[in-house]
Design a protein around this motif. Structure first.
Motif, PDB file in Angstrom:
ATOM      1  N   ARG A   1      20.464 -19.540  -7.604  1.00 30.14           N
ATOM      2  CA  ARG A   1      21.350 -18.560  -6.965  1.00 30.14           C
ATOM      3  C   ARG A   1      22.801 -18.842  -7.338  1.00 30.14           C
ATOM      4  O   ARG A   1      23.200 -19.994  -7.500  1.00 30.14           O
ATOM      5  CB  ARG A   1      21.206 -18.589  -5.442  1.00 30.14           C
ATOM      6  CG  ARG A   1      19.908 -18.002  -4.935  1.00 30.14           C
ATOM      7  CD  ARG A   1      19.970 -17.761  -3.427  1.00 30.14           C
ATOM      8  NE  ARG A   1      18.735 -17.182  -2.931  1.00 30.14           N
ATOM      9  CZ  ARG A   1      18.464 -15.884  -2.958  1.00 30.14           C
ATOM     10  NH1 ARG A   1      19.339 -15.035  -3.475  1.00 30.14           N
ATOM     11  NH2 ARG A   1      17.321 -15.425  -2.474  1.00 30.14           N
TER      12      ARG A   1
ATOM     13  N   TRP B   1      28.078 -18.423  -4.126  1.00 28.52           N
ATOM     14  CA  TRP B   1      28.949 -17.389  -3.551  1.00 28.52           C
ATOM     15  C   TRP B   1      30.276 -17.956  -3.079  1.00 28.52           C
ATOM     16  O   TRP B   1      31.296 -17.275  -3.091  1.00 28.52           O
ATOM     17  CB  TRP B   1      28.229 -16.684  -2.400  1.00 28.52           C
ATOM     18  CG  TRP B   1      27.798 -17.621  -1.291  1.00 28.52           C
ATOM     19  CD1 TRP B   1      26.602 -18.228  -1.155  1.00 28.52           C
ATOM     20  CD2 TRP B   1      28.600 -18.058  -0.185  1.00 28.52           C
ATOM     21  NE1 TRP B   1      26.573 -19.033  -0.043  1.00 28.52           N
ATOM     22  CE2 TRP B   1      27.798 -18.945   0.583  1.00 28.52           C
ATOM     23  CE3 TRP B   1      29.900 -17.798   0.250  1.00 28.52           C
ATOM     24  CZ2 TRP B   1      28.256 -19.549   1.742  1.00 28.52           C
ATOM     25  CZ3 TRP B   1      30.353 -18.411   1.411  1.00 28.52           C
ATOM     26  CH2 TRP B   1      29.542 -19.266   2.137  1.00 28.52           C
ATOM     27  N   TRP B   2      30.275 -19.248  -2.665  1.00 29.26           N
ATOM     28  CA  TRP B   2      31.518 -19.853  -2.165  1.00 29.26           C
ATOM     29  C   TRP B   2      32.537 -20.070  -3.288  1.00 29.26           C
ATOM     30  O   TRP B   2      33.700 -20.337  -3.026  1.00 29.26           O
ATOM     31  CB  TRP B   2      31.226 -21.171  -1.449  1.00 29.26           C
ATOM     32  CG  TRP B   2      30.574 -22.209  -2.296  1.00 29.26           C
ATOM     33  CD1 TRP B   2      31.162 -23.184  -3.037  1.00 29.26           C
ATOM     34  CD2 TRP B   2      29.164 -22.372  -2.516  1.00 29.26           C
ATOM     35  NE1 TRP B   2      30.245 -23.953  -3.690  1.00 29.26           N
ATOM     36  CE2 TRP B   2      28.994 -23.487  -3.392  1.00 29.26           C
ATOM     37  CE3 TRP B   2      28.031 -21.715  -2.061  1.00 29.26           C
ATOM     38  CZ2 TRP B   2      27.750 -23.920  -3.806  1.00 29.26           C
ATOM     39  CZ3 TRP B   2      26.788 -22.165  -2.476  1.00 29.26           C
ATOM     40  CH2 TRP B   2      26.657 -23.237  -3.338  1.00 29.26           C
TER      41      TRP B   2
ATOM     42  N   GLU C   1      30.860 -16.496  -7.201  1.00 36.69           N
ATOM     43  CA  GLU C   1      29.787 -16.066  -8.100  1.00 36.69           C
ATOM     44  C   GLU C   1      28.867 -15.072  -7.402  1.00 36.69           C
ATOM     45  O   GLU C   1      28.768 -15.049  -6.171  1.00 36.69           O
ATOM     46  CB  GLU C   1      28.980 -17.274  -8.586  1.00 36.69           C
ATOM     47  CG  GLU C   1      29.785 -18.275  -9.395  1.00 36.69           C
ATOM     48  CD  GLU C   1      28.968 -19.501  -9.783  1.00 36.69           C
ATOM     49  OE1 GLU C   1      29.510 -20.379 -10.468  1.00 36.69           O
ATOM     50  OE2 GLU C   1      27.782 -19.575  -9.387  1.00 36.69           O
ATOM     51  N   ASP C   2      28.156 -14.282  -8.183  1.00 37.45           N
ATOM     52  CA  ASP C   2      27.167 -13.358  -7.649  1.00 37.45           C
ATOM     53  C   ASP C   2      26.040 -14.180  -7.017  1.00 37.45           C
ATOM     54  O   ASP C   2      25.408 -15.009  -7.684  1.00 37.45           O
ATOM     55  CB  ASP C   2      26.615 -12.490  -8.786  1.00 37.45           C
ATOM     56  CG  ASP C   2      25.613 -11.454  -8.295  1.00 37.45           C
ATOM     57  OD1 ASP C   2      25.268 -11.473  -7.100  1.00 37.45           O
ATOM     58  OD2 ASP C   2      25.171 -10.633  -9.124  1.00 37.45           O
ATOM     59  N   PRO C   3      25.760 -13.981  -5.723  1.00 35.32           N
ATOM     60  CA  PRO C   3      24.743 -14.809  -5.048  1.00 35.32           C
ATOM     61  C   PRO C   3      23.307 -14.462  -5.420  1.00 35.32           C
ATOM     62  O   PRO C   3      22.373 -15.123  -4.962  1.00 35.32           O
ATOM     63  CB  PRO C   3      25.012 -14.525  -3.567  1.00 35.32           C
ATOM     64  CG  PRO C   3      25.589 -13.140  -3.551  1.00 35.32           C
ATOM     65  CD  PRO C   3      26.411 -13.041  -4.801  1.00 35.32           C
TER      66      PRO C   3
END
Length: 435
Positions: free
Chosen positions: A188, A191-192, A195-197
């Protein structure tokens, strides 16, 4: 000043004594007869009106008292009429006793630095004084496979019984297997970091698998050599090729399971088990063909993918059992040590989703013992095996009726008291006095 220091030491000792684990039980000294209970053997059989004789820590007799008559007048008799007797439940793949308080680093000893740690032995870090350990016994969980975490190869696990003075006393099977964390073919986005999760291909998958292959090749080359410097990681791994240790590969997805099985075959690993195995139901034919068992991830989980059946985690065990796969239940995941006490209720859920109660019982008794290599001694109520068992007021797979009156480990009548039962009694008295 000396007096103050003395008072502090006495206070600490007092606190330690009042909060310590229950004293381990003494060795069995008198023959015990348990009569009248419904005995759930652990291999699928039931004896409605049983007579169980325990002598010198072993099961001397497990019979139907309506058919076989045995004189028990000279024995210590436990009348269990209307109750149920079960073999002690076994929790595999757990960090039980390796961490006490997650937020206190000094009590956290479940992993080591580095990626290749087959020589790291969880057994010597196992804390028999853990309050978490004693909380499992009142639910019938009497044995555990203590397993390290972290790295590519986490280390070596051992099987322990849960009523001991120290780790030496606790050993049921020492250094039973090595735990390998198979790389995921997908990952994955972070996201933090913006980046696209969403899930995406792991570009390093082939490289990571090659690193594992290189390590195993180096181990085999080391084993063939002579007069060389001792290499502890290679020494520890050699057991996978001579059959003295099992390889536990932690992997969930279909591709990973297939690759892990093929890797084991190609590298001459004698005995292998899949741990987690979320997608194992998709490759049952491959598992059976290669005699691969599965320690199935925690039953009380949500589906892993949006298009999975909502009840897939509940019914996967039934799918595997029906196909003929040797499967047992493990309980890793969030709060895994505390949730280990719920092992019987995980099995109960599999019964609610298609298995019979006796099939569900096997998932946490004899099947687990077979996978861990301790079935000659534990896992079922059979003559000659260890008297590791318990008596329950009702169905032990149902949280409403799993109420233990007695529990034995190797014939020793163990305490069912814990920190929780102490607090329950304390506050029950408080409420009673307020009425």
């Amino acid at each position: 000043m000396k007096n103050i220091n003395l008072y502090i030491v006495l206070l600490l000792l007092t606190f330690g004594f009042t909060n310590a684990q229950q004293t381990p039980a003494k060795k069995q000294s008198k023959t015990i007869a348990i009569k009248g209970a419904t005995a759930h053997i652990g291999n699928g059989e039931i004896i409605e009106n049983s007579l169980i004789i325990i002598k010198n820590g072993k099961l001397l007799n497990v019979v139907d008292s309506r058919i076989v008559k045995i004189k028990i007048t000279d024995m210590e008799v436990i009348d269990a009429t209307g109750k149920h007797v079960y073999p002690g439940f076994i929790i595999p793949n757990t960090t039980l006793g390796l961490v006490e308080i997650d937020a206190v680093r000094a009590t956290d000893d479940d992993s080591e630095l580095g990626s290749w740690n087959p020589h790291i032995r969880s057994l010597i870090a196992y804390n028999t004084e853990s309050k978490v350990v004693e909380s499992l016994r009142p639910n019938g969980v009497l044995l555990a496979q203590v397993t390290p975490r972290g790295g590519r190869i986490s280390g070596t696990s051992s099987v322990v019984q849960l009523d001991a003075w120290n780790w030496e006393d606790a050993v049921a099977k020492e250094d039973d297997g090595i735990h390998l964390n198979w790389p995921s073919s997908f990952s994955r986005g972070r996201w933090w970091l913006g980046e696209d999760p969403a899930m995406k291909m792991n570009k390093n998958y082939v490289k990571q698998v090659k690193e594992i292959t290189d390590f195993f090749n180096a181990t085999k080359a080391y084993a063939k050599g002579s007069d060389q410097t001792l290499n502890l990681p290679y020494e520890a791994t050699e057991g996978l090729f001579n059959g003295s240790k099992k390889l536990y590969i932690h992997v969930g997805n279909e591709k990973g399971i297939i690759d892990a099985i093929n890797f084991s075959k190609e590298n001459g690993v004698k005995d292998m088990t899949i741990v987690g195995g979320y997608d194992a139901y998709k490759v049952t034919d491959l598992l059976i063909k290669n005699n691969i068992s599965v320690l199935l991830k925690r039953v009380h989980s949500r589906p892993g993918q949006t298009d999975d059946d909502y009840d897939l985690p509940f019914k996967t065990a039934k799918i595997l059992v029906n196909k003929g796969v040797l499967v047992a239940l493990e309980g890793s995941g969030q709060m895994e040590r505390m949730n280990a006490r719920n092992l019987p209720f995980y099995a109960g859920t599999t019964a609610a989703y298609g298995l019979t109660k006796e099939q569900a019982l096997q998932l946490i008794t004899l099947n687990t013992a077979k996978i861990l290599g301790i079935d000659a001694t534990y896992g079922s109520l059979e003559e000659g095996k260890s008297a590791t068992l318990f008596i329950s007021e009702g169905d032990a797979l149902d949280m409403r009726t799993n109420i233990l009156s007695h529990a034995f480990i190797d014939g020793r009548l163990i305490s069912l008291e814990s920190h929780q039962t102490t607090l329950w009694k304390r506050y029950s008295e408080k409420l009673k006095n307020q009425d």
